[in-house]
Design a protein around this motif. Structure first.
Motif, PDB file in Angstrom:
ATOM      1  N   GLU A   1       4.229  -2.632  -2.722  1.00  0.00           N
ATOM      2  CA  GLU A   1       5.512  -2.080  -2.251  1.00  0.00           C
ATOM      3  C   GLU A   1       6.329  -3.161  -1.512  1.00  0.00           C
ATOM      4  O   GLU A   1       7.557  -3.147  -1.544  1.00  0.00           O
TER       5      GLU A   1
ATOM      6  N   HIS B   1      11.290   2.819  -4.187  1.00  0.00           N
ATOM      7  CA  HIS B   1      11.194   1.608  -3.362  1.00  0.00           C
ATOM      8  C   HIS B   1      12.304   0.610  -3.694  1.00  0.00           C
ATOM      9  O   HIS B   1      12.731  -0.147  -2.831  1.00  0.00           O
TER      10      HIS B   1
ATOM     11  N   HIS C   1       1.374  14.557  -4.171  1.00  0.00           N
ATOM     12  CA  HIS C   1       1.708  13.643  -3.076  1.00  0.00           C
ATOM     13  C   HIS C   1       1.902  14.415  -1.787  1.00  0.00           C
ATOM     14  O   HIS C   1       2.651  15.405  -1.752  1.00  0.00           O
TER      15      HIS C   1
ATOM     16  N   GLU D   1       6.501  11.388  -6.143  1.00  0.00           N
ATOM     17  CA  GLU D   1       6.788  11.458  -4.703  1.00  0.00           C
ATOM     18  C   GLU D   1       8.155  12.096  -4.491  1.00  0.00           C
ATOM     19  O   GLU D   1       9.034  11.992  -5.351  1.00  0.00           O
TER      20      GLU D   1
ATOM     21  N   GLU E   1      -5.145   2.641   0.737  1.00  0.00           N
ATOM     22  CA  GLU E   1      -4.261   1.487   0.877  1.00  0.00           C
ATOM     23  C   GLU E   1      -4.847   0.619   1.995  1.00  0.00           C
ATOM     24  O   GLU E   1      -5.882  -0.008   1.793  1.00  0.00           O
TER      25      GLU E   1
ATOM     26  N   VAL F   1       3.023   7.492   7.276  1.00  0.00           N
ATOM     27  CA  VAL F   1       3.951   6.465   7.736  1.00  0.00           C
ATOM     28  C   VAL F   1       4.504   6.827   9.111  1.00  0.00           C
ATOM     29  O   VAL F   1       5.398   7.667   9.242  1.00  0.00           O
TER      30      VAL F   1
ATOM     31  N   HIS G   1      -3.117   6.624   1.754  1.00  0.00           N
ATOM     32  CA  HIS G   1      -2.315   5.499   2.272  1.00  0.00           C
ATOM     33  C   HIS G   1      -2.226   5.569   3.792  1.00  0.00           C
ATOM     34  O   HIS G   1      -2.356   6.636   4.381  1.00  0.00           O
ATOM     35  N   GLU G   2      -1.990   4.410   4.395  1.00  0.00           N
ATOM     36  CA  GLU G   2      -1.988   4.285   5.861  1.00  0.00           C
ATOM     37  C   GLU G   2      -3.277   4.885   6.432  1.00  0.00           C
ATOM     38  O   GLU G   2      -3.244   5.820   7.262  1.00  0.00           O
TER      39      GLU G   2
ATOM     40  N   LYS H   1      -2.204  11.844  -3.583  1.00  0.00           N
ATOM     41  CA  LYS H   1      -1.998  10.672  -2.731  1.00  0.00           C
ATOM     42  C   LYS H   1      -1.509  11.174  -1.378  1.00  0.00           C
ATOM     43  O   LYS H   1      -0.553  11.947  -1.308  1.00  0.00           O
TER      44      LYS H   1
ATOM     45  N   GLU I   1       2.972  13.146   1.757  1.00  0.00           N
ATOM     46  CA  GLU I   1       3.372  12.240   2.841  1.00  0.00           C
ATOM     47  C   GLU I   1       3.478  13.101   4.100  1.00  0.00           C
ATOM     48  O   GLU I   1       4.150  14.137   4.094  1.00  0.00           O
TER      49      GLU I   1
ATOM     50  N   TRP J   1       7.937   6.216  -8.546  1.00  0.00           N
ATOM     51  CA  TRP J   1       7.557   5.566  -7.297  1.00  0.00           C
ATOM     52  C   TRP J   1       8.342   4.269  -7.047  1.00  0.00           C
ATOM     53  O   TRP J   1       9.046   4.147  -6.061  1.00  0.00           O
TER      54      TRP J   1
HETATM   55  C1  NOJ Z   1       4.075   4.405   2.112  1.00  0.00           C
HETATM   56  C2  NOJ Z   1       3.158   4.334   0.929  1.00  0.00           C
HETATM   57  O1  NOJ Z   1       2.326   3.214   1.026  1.00  0.00           O
HETATM   58  C3  NOJ Z   1       4.024   4.299  -0.304  1.00  0.00           C
HETATM   59  O2  NOJ Z   1       3.229   4.108  -1.457  1.00  0.00           O
HETATM   60  C4  NOJ Z   1       4.813   5.585  -0.389  1.00  0.00           C
HETATM   61  O3  NOJ Z   1       5.682   5.516  -1.483  1.00  0.00           O
HETATM   62  C5  NOJ Z   1       5.640   5.804   0.884  1.00  0.00           C
HETATM   63  N1  NOJ Z   1       4.832   5.643   2.031  1.00  0.00           N
HETATM   64  C6  NOJ Z   1       6.251   7.188   0.923  1.00  0.00           C
HETATM   65  O4  NOJ Z   1       5.242   8.145   1.068  1.00  0.00           O
END
Ligand code: NOJ
Ligand code: CA
Length: 685
Positions: free
Chosen positions: A492, A315, A397, A352, A486, A431, A467-468, A427, A399, A311
């Motif tokens: 991050e 970032h 994960h 991820e 989150e 985003v 998250h989000e 997770k 996303e 992770w």
């Molecule tokens: C935002 C998330 O808060 C973060 O933890 C994640 O790595 C990225 N999106 C990609 O999904």
């Protein structure tokens, strides 16, 4: 109701509460209600008599409330009601019935900051009849109020009835006219996913902000406004309505309406936590108490744990999410992380960037995400087999890039795949400034989507780290597979934020703001500060403070954020290996919003204590009486303290590990460096 016991005024309450006390003590898990229908005083006090909530109608039948503590105003006369397209409630109301009752029960959450929670309140339910304009039929509705020793919750309920079918909420009229122009810590209501720094300002200077909104009214009066049980409604934001008056402002649909509902309907609870010290804010369980009990029968698969992840490397741009030479989510890399997790006692490895959809602008093209097709260099069967042998789970994960429709179409197959492979935590992420290109995350559209995900996950025995999100409101009591979320400017930002990372005051402010809404996935634990590139974005905290965050910033699933190579050979890593994520008891020995705080928690297995102390950019001397330790026992205190010359900017890595014997009469002296902290383990000898 059988066994009714009438009471009207608070001075009669003590006597009445004495009557059922023996029964309450004998059946602490039971729900004891007393009720009456004859009192026409529309007020109700807390069980200790200190807080009083009163309802009033003006001559037109418009509805108002006040809240007092010890006879002093906390909330001055404030409007109430709901304006629907079909009918406005709270404008021309007539009282039909007043029912009063009380309850005292103790319940055990599946996981949490303590293992037993007392739910003790007096309730008033006032049923009104609203006469709409014209010749429409009158509409019946109830305002239900619960007053606890540490605050108030109230909600509007519209039962099913002839003539009332759909209700289109255009505005909620609930106000909070604060009696003092205190200092409020807030973030703007529509900033992306609440990832913002909380700013202090006078209430009278606020713009539209989101809840929880925490306010220091006086030195001995702290209030936090939020909501509980947001199930099928829009999130409540707070809008300035002149002076210290704030008005509920619901996140709208893109078409302008706030909520589409039909009778019977219940709004979320509007909550006011009202306490004397900032530390008590952290200990209030009012929001959880106002949520429904656990809806999942067998919860044996819901297991808190600490994990690691592929992770931070993404970032910090060491790895990519998408395919290519630096792809992070490879079979080989995941196995390497699993080896490390097994060697160090972590429950899982988050990976991820394992699935198709990441190549290109993934946040703009969320529709391209597949939640069942892995990239060719990520062999899910091989990885999960390997993990099974090692006793480490793959953490999934999803996303979505905010494309919820694409996700919902795959939800069941995606969770079924994970379930088959033994993945029991996922997770999720959203985003994109809008869901599906147009709706707010915190609107009813988002609320409905998140709920669908939690329920689908529960059907497949999967825990969620979202998250989000929409701001949490305690739904984890009902769905304890909703482990953490989150909705915060998390660590991050220490990897890439152009402003250089989260400033030291941020992490001593969010415990009193965002964290009041529930577990937070902040992901502390970055040990590597190397970033030669201006603005040198990296954690603005000493190592000892990062360790302390793992205790203070509660989350039952918590990731140690860094890449595993940065943990190798670091003695202070021991604290992350050892610190649990599920607790029997929590205390807050010292707390000042935005300045410093100390939180101590007793673990469930051994009765040892873990403590985190942290400060803002100023040094702080913490003198902590250890009176929370069990009398008569001796403990070995292992202290991870800021080392000589430690400083969050100049010298963040300086950490010293000391050890001393203590008992419940010891006062521990901790010198926290600027931006520093201390983490302590108290092990029974
Ligand atoms: C935002 C998330 O808060 C973060 O933890 C994640 O790595 C990225 N999106 C990609 O999904
Ligand atoms: Ca985020």
């Amino acid at each position: 109701m059988a066994g009714k016991k009438a009471y009207i005024k608070s001075n009669r309450m003590k006597r009445l509460l004495l009557l059922p006390l023996a029964a309450i003590c004998a059946v602490t898990a039971g729900h004891i209600l007393t009720s009456c229908t004859d009192g026409n005083a529309m007020d109700i006090s807390s069980p200790d008599g200190r807080l009083q909530f009163s309802l009033h109608l003006d001559q037109d039948g418009a509805l108002y409330y006040t809240v007092n503590r010890d006879g002093q105003a906390v909330v001055d006369s404030s409007g109430m009601g709901i304006a629907c397209k079909e009918v406005s409630l709270g404008r021309h109301a007539k009282v039909k019935k007043i029912e009063k009752s009380s309850a005292d029960e103790t319940w055990s959450p599946v996981w949490g900051e303590e293992s037993r929670i007392r739910n003790h309140y007096n309730e008033m339910a006032v049923t009104f009849e609203e006469q709409p304009e014209g010749d429409a039929l009158p509409v019946a509705y109830t305002l239900r109020v619960r007053v606890f020793p540490d605050g108030v919750g109230f909600r509007y309920e519209v039962p099913g009835q002839t003539g009332v079918d759909s209700l289109t909420v255009m505005d909620e009229l609930t106000e909070f006219a604060l009696a003092e122009d205190g200092v409020a810590w807030s973030i703007p209501w529509d900033h992306e996913y609440y990832e913002h720094l909380y700013e202090p300002s006078l209430v009278s200077r606020l713009d539209t902000v989101c809840s929880p909104l925490t306010i220091k009214m006086t030195d001995s009066l702290y209030v936090s406004i939020h909501e509980a049980a947001l199930e099928d409604y829009a999130a409540m934001n707070l809008h300035p309505a002149g002076g210290t008056r704030l008005k509920s402002w619901l996140t709208p649909w893109s078409s302008g309406e706030k909520v589409f509902a039909s009778a019977p309907m219940k709004t979320p609870w509007r909550t006011l936590t009202i306490v004397s010290t900032p530390g008590e804010l952290l200990l209030s369980r009012l929001m959880l108490n106002l949520n429904e009990p656990c809806a999942i029968e067998d919860t044996s698969w819901i297991v808190p744990s600490r994990y690691i992840g592929i992770w931070w490397g993404m970032h910090r741009k060491v790895y990519t999410w998408g395919q290519g030479d630096s792809h992070g989510a490879t079979t080989e890399n995941t196995k390497r992380y699993m080896d490390f997790a097994a060697d160090n006692g972590f429950g899982g490895v988050l990976v991820e960037g394992w699935n198709y959809g990441w190549d290109g602008d993934w946040s703009a093209n969320g529709n391209l995400f597949s939640f069942t097709r892995a990239y060719p260099d990520f062999d899910m069967e091989e990885i999960t087999d390997y993990g099974r042998k090692k006793g480490v789970r793959l953490i999934g994960h999803h996303e979505t890039g905010g494309a919820t429709l694409n996700y919902e179409a795959q939800l069941d197959s995606a969770f079924a795949l994970y379930e088959r492979l033994g993945v029991n935590a996922v997770k999720t992420g959203y985003v994109n400034p809008r869901l599906d290109g147009k709706e707010y995350h915190s609107g009813q559209y988002g609320v409905r989507h998140y709920r669908k995900v939690i329920e689908a996950a529960a059907r497949h025995h999967i825990m969620i780290d979202n998250h989000e999100p929409v701001m949490p409101t305690g739904l984890q009591r009902t769905y304890p597979n909703l482990m953490t979320q989150e909705g915060v400017r998390g660590c991050e930002y220490d990897a890439w934020s152009p402003d250089g990372g989260n400033p030291p005051e941020h992490t001593v402010t969010i415990p009193f703001t965002r964290c009041l809404a529930g577990p937070v996935d902040y992901t502390p634990g970055t040990f590597n500060y190397d970033n030669p590139v201006p603005p040198y974005t990296r954690p603005q905290a000493t190592i000892a403070k990062q360790l302390a965050m793992t205790v203070v910033l509660y989350s039952p699933l918590q990731m140690a954020s860094d890449m595993i190579e940065n943990y190798e050979g670091r003695p202070e890593f021991e604290f992350l290996r050892e610190c649990p994520t599920d607790w029997d008891a929590t205390v807050v020995p010292e707390a000042r919003i935005g300045e410093y705080l100390t939180v101590a928690r007793r673990d469930k297995d051994k009765g040892n204590w873990y403590m985190g102390s942290m400060t803002n950019a100023n040094p702080h001397n913490s003198r902590i009486p250890l009176d929370f330790l069990e009398p008569g026992l001796r403990y070995r205190a292992t202290i991870y303290a800021d080392g000589k010359g430690a400083h969050y900017r100049e010298n963040p890595m300086a950490v010293e590990i000391q050890s001393q014997e203590v008992d419940h009469e010891t006062t521990l002296n901790l010198n926290l460096a600027p931006g520093g902290g201390a983490a302590v383990v108290f092990t029974k000898i």
